[in-house]
Design a protein around this motif. Structure first.
Motif, mmCIF file in Angstrom:
data_model
loop_
_atom_site.group_PDB
_atom_site.id
_atom_site.type_symbol
_atom_site.label_atom_id
_atom_site.label_comp_id
_atom_site.label_asym_id
_atom_site.label_seq_id
_atom_site.Cartn_x
_atom_site.Cartn_y
_atom_site.Cartn_z
ATOM 1 N N LEU A 25 -19.546 -28.105 9.358
ATOM 2 C CA LEU A 25 -19.211 -29.254 8.515
ATOM 3 C C LEU A 25 -19.955 -29.205 7.187
ATOM 4 O O LEU A 25 -19.436 -29.670 6.164
ATOM 5 N N PHE A 26 -21.152 -28.641 7.185
ATOM 6 C CA PHE A 26 -21.864 -28.426 5.919
ATOM 7 C C PHE A 26 -21.037 -27.519 5.013
ATOM 8 O O PHE A 26 -20.838 -27.815 3.828
ATOM 9 N N VAL A 85 -9.984 -28.704 14.049
ATOM 10 C CA VAL A 85 -10.459 -27.488 13.370
ATOM 11 C C VAL A 85 -9.311 -26.775 12.660
ATOM 12 O O VAL A 85 -9.462 -26.321 11.519
ATOM 13 N N ARG A 86 -8.155 -26.661 13.301
ATOM 14 C CA ARG A 86 -7.015 -25.999 12.650
ATOM 15 C C ARG A 86 -6.608 -26.740 11.386
ATOM 16 O O ARG A 86 -6.364 -26.120 10.340
ATOM 17 N N ALA A 87 -6.525 -28.057 11.464
ATOM 18 C CA ALA A 87 -6.109 -28.829 10.291
ATOM 19 C C ALA A 87 -7.121 -28.704 9.158
ATOM 20 O O ALA A 87 -6.748 -28.540 7.983
ATOM 21 N N MET A 88 -8.410 -28.759 9.466
ATOM 22 C CA MET A 88 -9.429 -28.610 8.424
ATOM 23 C C MET A 88 -9.405 -27.213 7.829
ATOM 24 O O MET A 88 -9.632 -27.043 6.620
ATOM 25 N N SER A 89 -9.122 -26.212 8.645
ATOM 26 C CA SER A 89 -9.028 -24.841 8.125
ATOM 27 C C SER A 89 -7.875 -24.706 7.138
ATOM 28 O O SER A 89 -8.034 -24.102 6.067
ATOM 29 N N TYR A 90 -6.723 -25.264 7.473
ATOM 30 C CA TYR A 90 -5.590 -25.244 6.541
ATOM 31 C C TYR A 90 -5.973 -25.932 5.232
ATOM 32 O O TYR A 90 -5.656 -25.454 4.139
ATOM 33 N N SER A 91 -6.643 -27.072 5.362
ATOM 34 C CA SER A 91 -7.000 -27.866 4.187
ATOM 35 C C SER A 91 -7.876 -27.080 3.216
ATOM 36 O O SER A 91 -7.558 -26.964 2.023
ATOM 37 N N VAL A 92 -8.980 -26.524 3.718
ATOM 38 C CA VAL A 92 -9.914 -25.862 2.799
ATOM 39 C C VAL A 92 -9.341 -24.556 2.258
ATOM 40 O O VAL A 92 -9.628 -24.175 1.110
ATOM 41 N N LEU A 189 -14.994 -19.547 4.319
ATOM 42 C CA LEU A 189 -15.192 -18.532 5.350
ATOM 43 C C LEU A 189 -16.295 -18.943 6.326
ATOM 44 O O LEU A 189 -16.191 -18.729 7.543
ATOM 45 N N GLY A 190 -17.342 -19.567 5.794
ATOM 46 C CA GLY A 190 -18.426 -20.038 6.652
ATOM 47 C C GLY A 190 -17.955 -21.077 7.644
ATOM 48 O O GLY A 190 -18.319 -21.029 8.836
ATOM 49 N N PHE A 191 -17.138 -22.014 7.196
ATOM 50 C CA PHE A 191 -16.602 -23.034 8.104
ATOM 51 C C PHE A 191 -15.785 -22.399 9.217
ATOM 52 O O PHE A 191 -15.952 -22.733 10.400
ATOM 53 N N MET A 192 -14.901 -21.493 8.859
ATOM 54 C CA MET A 192 -13.991 -20.917 9.846
ATOM 55 C C MET A 192 -14.733 -20.067 10.878
ATOM 56 O O MET A 192 -14.305 -19.953 12.036
ATOM 57 N N ARG A 193 -15.862 -19.486 10.501
ATOM 58 C CA ARG A 193 -16.631 -18.674 11.440
ATOM 59 C C ARG A 193 -17.524 -19.518 12.347
ATOM 60 O O ARG A 193 -17.794 -19.149 13.498
#
Length: 399
Positions: A25-26, A85-92, A189-193
């Motif tokens: 989240l950071f 998590v999927r929705a936030m990944s699409y967003s960023v 990339l950091g968020f997705m990992r």
């Protein structure tokens, strides 16, 4: 004999997944808030280059926050279907791609349109983050974790401004915004990992919680929720107006500070980083209402101090106001999701809708006040709004 699966109660503070979730989240906060507010450090440069006034240049911030405000409901609905998590990944991912392209729009109108779309894409993080956190963190640590998340968003906002201004000073403001886009790509990339797979998420069941409209209306019928939404609108609006136009004051006479030096005032965001984390811990000990009211009061004191003509006093006032704002925001944003009986994601989205609507409307109106009567008019506007916020919260909210 059938053995029932244990009920998921959330990651315990200090566990590996707890740390990974907050780290993810950071990164999402950096990817979102660095690009959302990066033009704020460049507004005087943009105004000179494009030959616009303070209010017109501030539209680069307001159009993106309008897009974000309009996007949060849609993102929260998507997250209810496909997962947080999927929705936030699409967003960023979408927002970061736009962030690399938008700075080079050839006309002011296209620049504003691109910033609107960027904000629309960015809406996924603030719309979903608190709901994701609430579902995945043990209840006793949720307020503290929410404060830590908001602290992370302050670092994102600070990095965006501190990266954009020095690059712009030596090249131009477009390259300054592009450099922030590169930073956001790394954060994405950091968020997705890092993001752990959701364990507390249950896909939306319209039969159990009702349709989207029913979930929204359930929260809109709650007077206490409406008070929290008003806090977001008034506090964020005043906060953005303060940071939008204080730079114009400091770059003009009698201070005449260069833009790179002016951008250093955003280091005051570190006061918000500390205050957000502190507020979450304090709320667990003293209750949310006293901490929220204390944050509003501190913000009022800080804004009043910025009316001084002494540069040191102005910077001190900015630090105090920033700490007060983020303490209040950390409590109000986390409280909405916790208060919701149904539609937790929609409750958080409505808060964010009000929060970014305040950023857009009051952030722009502050420019009108500045163009008409300078900083005293902006500060007075902010003070009136924060007094109203405090009185309403004191009257209507109970722990």
């Amino acid at each position: 004999m059938t053995v029932e699966a244990p009920v998921w109660t959330g990651h315990v503070r200090g566990s590996a997944d707890y740390r990974r979730l907050l780290g993810a989240l950071f990164c999402a906060g950096v990817a979102t808030f660095a690009q959302l507010y990066s033009p704020q450090a460049l507004l005087p440069l943009i105004a000179r280059d494009l030959n616009t006034g303070a209010a017109a240049s501030a539209l680069l911030v307001s159009t993106s926050t309008i897009g974000l405000a309009l996007g949060v409901i849609g993102w929260s609905t998507l997250a209810d279907r496909i997962g947080r998590v999927r929705a936030m990944s699409y967003s960023v991912c979408v927002a970061t791609g736009l962030g690399l392209l938008v700075p080079f729009a050839p006309t002011f109108q296209l620049l504003l349109s691109g910033r609107f779309l960027e904000g629309l894409a960015l809406g996924g993080v603030p719309a979903i983050a608190v709901a994701y956190l609430t579902e995945e963190i043990e209840e006793g640590h949720a307020a503290r974790a929410a404060g830590t998340y908001v602290a992370g968003t302050t670092i994102g906002g600070l990095l965006g401004r501190l990266v954009a201004a020095p690059v712009a000073e030596f090249t131009d403001w477009r390259w300054g915004m592009f450099a922030v886009g590169l930073l956001c790509s790394a954060a994405t990339l950091g968020f997705m990992r890092l993001a752990p797979e959701p364990r507390g998420f249950v896909p939306a069941d319209d039969a159990a919680e009702g349709s989207l409209w029913q979930r929204l209306s359930a929260n809109l019928r709650n007077p206490a929720q409406l008070v929290l939404y008003l806090q977001g609108f008034l506090l964020m609006g005043g906060f953005v107006a303060m940071y939008n136009f204080l730079g114009f004051r400091l770059s003009a006479a009698p201070f005449g500070l260069p833009q790179t030096v002016v951008s250093l005032v955003f280091v005051a965001y570190l006061a918000g980083t500390w205050a957000s984390a502190w507020a979450g811990a304090a709320a667990s000990r003293y209750g949310r209402r006293p901490v929220l009211l204390g944050g509003v009061a501190v913000m009022i004191v800080g804004v009043a101090i910025t009316l001084s003509d002494n540069l040191i006093a102005i910077l001190a006032g900015l630090l105090i106001a920033t700490a007060g704002f983020f303490a209040a925001h950390a409590i109000a944003s986390g409280w909405t999701g916790r208060m919701a009986v149904v539609g937790k994601a929609q409750a958080s989205s409505l808060y964010n809708l009000a929060y970014y609507a305040g950023s857009s409307v009051i952030g722009w109106f502050g420019g009108m006040a500045f163009d008409a009567a300078g900083w005293p008019a902006v500060a007075t506007t902010i003070l009136i709004l924060e007094v109203i916020a405090g009185l309403v919260a004191a009257t209507m909210l109970r722990d």
